[in-house]
Enzyme design. Structure first.
Site, PDB file in Angstrom:
ATOM      1  N   LYS A  13       0.904  -1.261  -0.093  1.00  0.00           N
ATOM      2  CA  LYS A  13       0.015   0.077  -0.003  1.00  0.00           C
ATOM      3  C   LYS A  13       0.740   1.299  -0.024  1.00  0.00           C
ATOM      4  CE  LYS A  13      -1.995  -1.149   4.007  1.00  0.00           C
ATOM      5  NZ  LYS A  13      -1.342  -2.354   4.210  1.00  0.00           N
ATOM      6  N   ARG A  88      -9.953   0.738   7.612  1.00  0.00           N
ATOM      7  CA  ARG A  88      -9.321  -0.447   7.997  1.00  0.00           C
ATOM      8  C   ARG A  88     -10.342  -1.138   8.840  1.00  0.00           C
ATOM      9  NH1 ARG A  88      -3.799   0.575   8.703  1.00  0.00           N
ATOM     10  NH2 ARG A  88      -2.763  -1.372   8.375  1.00  0.00           N
ATOM     11  N   ARG A 127      12.071  -5.379   5.187  1.00  0.00           N
ATOM     12  CA  ARG A 127      11.498  -3.894   4.769  1.00  0.00           C
ATOM     13  C   ARG A 127      12.441  -3.143   5.668  1.00  0.00           C
ATOM     14  NH1 ARG A 127       5.511  -1.967   5.432  1.00  0.00           N
ATOM     15  NH2 ARG A 127       5.740  -3.040   7.541  1.00  0.00           N
ATOM     16  N   ARG A 160      10.723  -1.028  11.460  1.00  0.00           N
ATOM     17  CA  ARG A 160       9.542  -0.763  12.108  1.00  0.00           C
ATOM     18  C   ARG A 160       9.232  -1.430  13.387  1.00  0.00           C
ATOM     19  NH1 ARG A 160       4.432   0.422   8.131  1.00  0.00           N
ATOM     20  NH2 ARG A 160       3.554  -0.800   9.670  1.00  0.00           N
ATOM     21  N   ARG A 171      -0.871  -8.768  13.139  1.00  0.00           N
ATOM     22  CA  ARG A 171      -1.785  -7.731  12.310  1.00  0.00           C
ATOM     23  C   ARG A 171      -2.484  -8.486  11.111  1.00  0.00           C
ATOM     24  NH1 ARG A 171       3.641  -5.121  11.129  1.00  0.00           N
ATOM     25  NH2 ARG A 171       2.802  -3.930   9.425  1.00  0.00           N
TER      26      ARG A 171
HETATM   27  P1  AP5 Z   1       4.788  -1.761   1.980  1.00  0.00           P
HETATM   28  O1  AP5 Z   1       4.544  -0.807   0.883  1.00  0.00           O
HETATM   29  O2  AP5 Z   1       5.591  -1.027   2.970  1.00  0.00           O
HETATM   30  O3  AP5 Z   1       3.488  -2.189   2.426  1.00  0.00           O
HETATM   31  P2  AP5 Z   1       2.027  -1.759   3.118  1.00  0.00           P
HETATM   32  O4  AP5 Z   1       1.024  -2.374   2.513  1.00  0.00           O
HETATM   33  O5  AP5 Z   1       2.314  -0.368   3.271  1.00  0.00           O
HETATM   34  O6  AP5 Z   1       2.702  -2.429   4.638  1.00  0.00           O
HETATM   35  P3  AP5 Z   1       2.489  -1.779   6.061  1.00  0.00           P
HETATM   36  O7  AP5 Z   1       3.144  -2.742   6.903  1.00  0.00           O
HETATM   37  O8  AP5 Z   1       2.705  -0.579   6.171  1.00  0.00           O
HETATM   38  O9  AP5 Z   1       0.777  -2.107   6.339  1.00  0.00           O
HETATM   39  P4  AP5 Z   1       0.187  -2.109   7.363  1.00  0.00           P
HETATM   40  O10 AP5 Z   1      -1.512  -1.993   7.200  1.00  0.00           O
HETATM   41  O11 AP5 Z   1       0.386  -3.157   8.616  1.00  0.00           O
HETATM   42  O12 AP5 Z   1       0.715  -0.637   8.314  1.00  0.00           O
HETATM   43  P5  AP5 Z   1       0.287   0.787   8.600  1.00  0.00           P
HETATM   44  O13 AP5 Z   1       1.341   1.519   8.626  1.00  0.00           O
HETATM   45  O14 AP5 Z   1      -0.733   1.173   7.632  1.00  0.00           O
HETATM   46  O15 AP5 Z   1       5.444  -2.786   1.310  1.00  0.00           O
HETATM   47  C1  AP5 Z   1       6.075  -3.840   2.300  1.00  0.00           C
HETATM   48  C2  AP5 Z   1       7.751  -4.200   1.689  1.00  0.00           C
HETATM   49  O16 AP5 Z   1       7.425  -5.126   0.563  1.00  0.00           O
HETATM   50  C3  AP5 Z   1       8.548  -3.014   1.419  1.00  0.00           C
HETATM   51  O17 AP5 Z   1       9.617  -3.509   1.869  1.00  0.00           O
HETATM   52  C4  AP5 Z   1       8.372  -3.142  -0.204  1.00  0.00           C
HETATM   53  O18 AP5 Z   1       9.618  -2.369  -0.825  1.00  0.00           O
HETATM   54  C5  AP5 Z   1       8.125  -4.434  -0.594  1.00  0.00           C
HETATM   55  N1  AP5 Z   1       7.294  -4.557  -1.696  1.00  0.00           N
HETATM   56  C6  AP5 Z   1       6.166  -3.800  -1.981  1.00  0.00           C
HETATM   57  N2  AP5 Z   1       5.619  -4.181  -2.916  1.00  0.00           N
HETATM   58  C7  AP5 Z   1       6.381  -4.940  -3.559  1.00  0.00           C
HETATM   59  C8  AP5 Z   1       6.401  -5.933  -4.718  1.00  0.00           C
HETATM   60  N3  AP5 Z   1       5.476  -5.610  -5.802  1.00  0.00           N
HETATM   61  N4  AP5 Z   1       7.365  -6.804  -5.133  1.00  0.00           N
HETATM   62  C9  AP5 Z   1       8.268  -6.892  -4.107  1.00  0.00           C
HETATM   63  N5  AP5 Z   1       8.341  -6.243  -3.044  1.00  0.00           N
HETATM   64  C10 AP5 Z   1       7.462  -5.271  -2.706  1.00  0.00           C
HETATM   65  O19 AP5 Z   1      -0.357   0.855  10.159  1.00  0.00           O
HETATM   66  C11 AP5 Z   1       0.378   0.350  11.041  1.00  0.00           C
HETATM   67  C12 AP5 Z   1      -0.400   0.245  12.371  1.00  0.00           C
HETATM   68  O20 AP5 Z   1      -0.954   1.513  12.781  1.00  0.00           O
HETATM   69  C13 AP5 Z   1      -1.636  -0.738  12.200  1.00  0.00           C
HETATM   70  O21 AP5 Z   1      -1.199  -2.046  12.657  1.00  0.00           O
HETATM   71  C14 AP5 Z   1      -2.571   0.070  13.383  1.00  0.00           C
HETATM   72  O22 AP5 Z   1      -2.173  -0.285  14.799  1.00  0.00           O
HETATM   73  C15 AP5 Z   1      -2.267   1.507  13.246  1.00  0.00           C
HETATM   74  N6  AP5 Z   1      -3.271   1.909  12.125  1.00  0.00           N
HETATM   75  C16 AP5 Z   1      -3.065   2.469  10.867  1.00  0.00           C
HETATM   76  N7  AP5 Z   1      -3.973   2.903  10.356  1.00  0.00           N
HETATM   77  C17 AP5 Z   1      -5.095   2.443  11.158  1.00  0.00           C
HETATM   78  C18 AP5 Z   1      -6.459   2.581  11.152  1.00  0.00           C
HETATM   79  N8  AP5 Z   1      -7.154   3.121   9.853  1.00  0.00           N
HETATM   80  N9  AP5 Z   1      -7.244   2.320  11.950  1.00  0.00           N
HETATM   81  C19 AP5 Z   1      -6.929   1.640  12.975  1.00  0.00           C
HETATM   82  N10 AP5 Z   1      -5.408   1.631  13.340  1.00  0.00           N
HETATM   83  C20 AP5 Z   1      -4.609   2.058  12.264  1.00  0.00           C
HETATM   84 MG    MG Z   2       2.269   1.119   4.918  1.00  0.00          MG
END
Ligand code: AP5
Ligand code: MG
Ligand code: ZN
Length: 218
Positions: A13, A88, A127, A160, A171
């Protein structure tokens, strides 16, 4: 163009949202990045969010929704946005629709980045993220030009705190059902598109831009 990206942790994402934001000149709203900044700045919100995030749980809806509401009121969001990590929960999705309709706007497109669970574990464990701009790299799939340094802003790359394998599995479990519910909701609203998020970052980006162009959303 009002756009959201859905998907499991590690689906790509953040990676794709940044590229879409650059190409279509849209603000990138990532609730995870907002929380991580609050944690770094040691704010009250950051302290609360950290407990949930480090244990792999969702931050409560009322806190998250409030943040998004405020963010959407800012000037740069008046002509569109790309959201990553919000909504989410089904409740967040419904509230987002209400927020937009009260502004005379609607969601144009929800892209679900679909990916196998085992692959996301590999992605997340390799990552590295920029402390300053949140850009994500991968030691194997997407390494920075200089190890440990962000290509975009020169910031320092780190792990992270929620990227430990057991937290990642938690998660994934917490998010799975919720994503299914949100997808069904968007499917009913006629805005859902599914993109298989494998085959390299460029290829996934190409699929996303094709969908955006096809829908001719502005
Ligand atoms: P990356 O692009 O970083 O993936 P991502 O989908 O953004 O994964 P996240 O871990 O950030 O998602 P998340 O939903 O757990 O975390 P968030 O920060 O939103 O890609 C991952 C890796 O793969 C990278 O190394 C990249 O280089 C590689 N990659 C990507 N695409 C690729 C491809 N096609 N081929 C090869 N490699 C690839 O949320 C964190 C926390 O915040 C949550 O757990 C929660 O506690 C809280 N939170 C955030 N938003 C909310 C909400 N709306 N409601 C409640 N709590 C929330
Ligand atoms: Mg992310
Ligand atoms: Zn950076």
């Amino acid at each position: 163009m009002n756009l959201v990206l859905l998907g499991l942790p590690g689906a790509g994402k953040g990676t794709q949202a940044k590229k879409v934001a650059d190409k279509y000149l849209l603000p990138h709203i990532a609730t995870g990045d907002i929380f991580r900044k609050e944690i770094r700045d040691e704010t009250q919100l950051g302290k609360i969010a950290k407990e949930y995030i480090d244990s792999g749980k969702l931050v409560p809806d009322e806190i998250t929704i409030n943040i998004v509401k405020k963010r959407l009121q800012q000037d740069d969001c008046q002509h569109g946005f790309i959201m990553d990590g919000f909504p989410r929960t089904l409740h967040q999705a419904q509230v987002l629709n209400k927020m937009l309709s009260s502004l005379g706007r609607e969601l144009d497109l929800a892209i679900y980045l679909d990916v196998e669970e085992e692959l996301v574990i590999r992605r997340i464990t390799g990552r590295r993220v920029c402390e300053d701009c949140g850009a994500a790299y991968h030691v194997e799939f997407n390494p920075p030009k200089v190890a440990g340094v962000c290509d975009r802003c020169g910031g320092h790359l780190t792990h992270r705190s929620d990227d430990q394998e057991d937290t990642v599995r938690k998660r994934i479990e917490i998010n799975k059902d919720k994503i299914d519910k949100i997808s069904s909701y968007y499917q009913k609203n006629g805005v859902l598109e599914v993109v298989h998020s494998v085959g390299g970052i460029k290829q996934v980006f190409k699929r996303i831009t094709e969908i955006i162009e096809e829908r001719r959303v502005k």
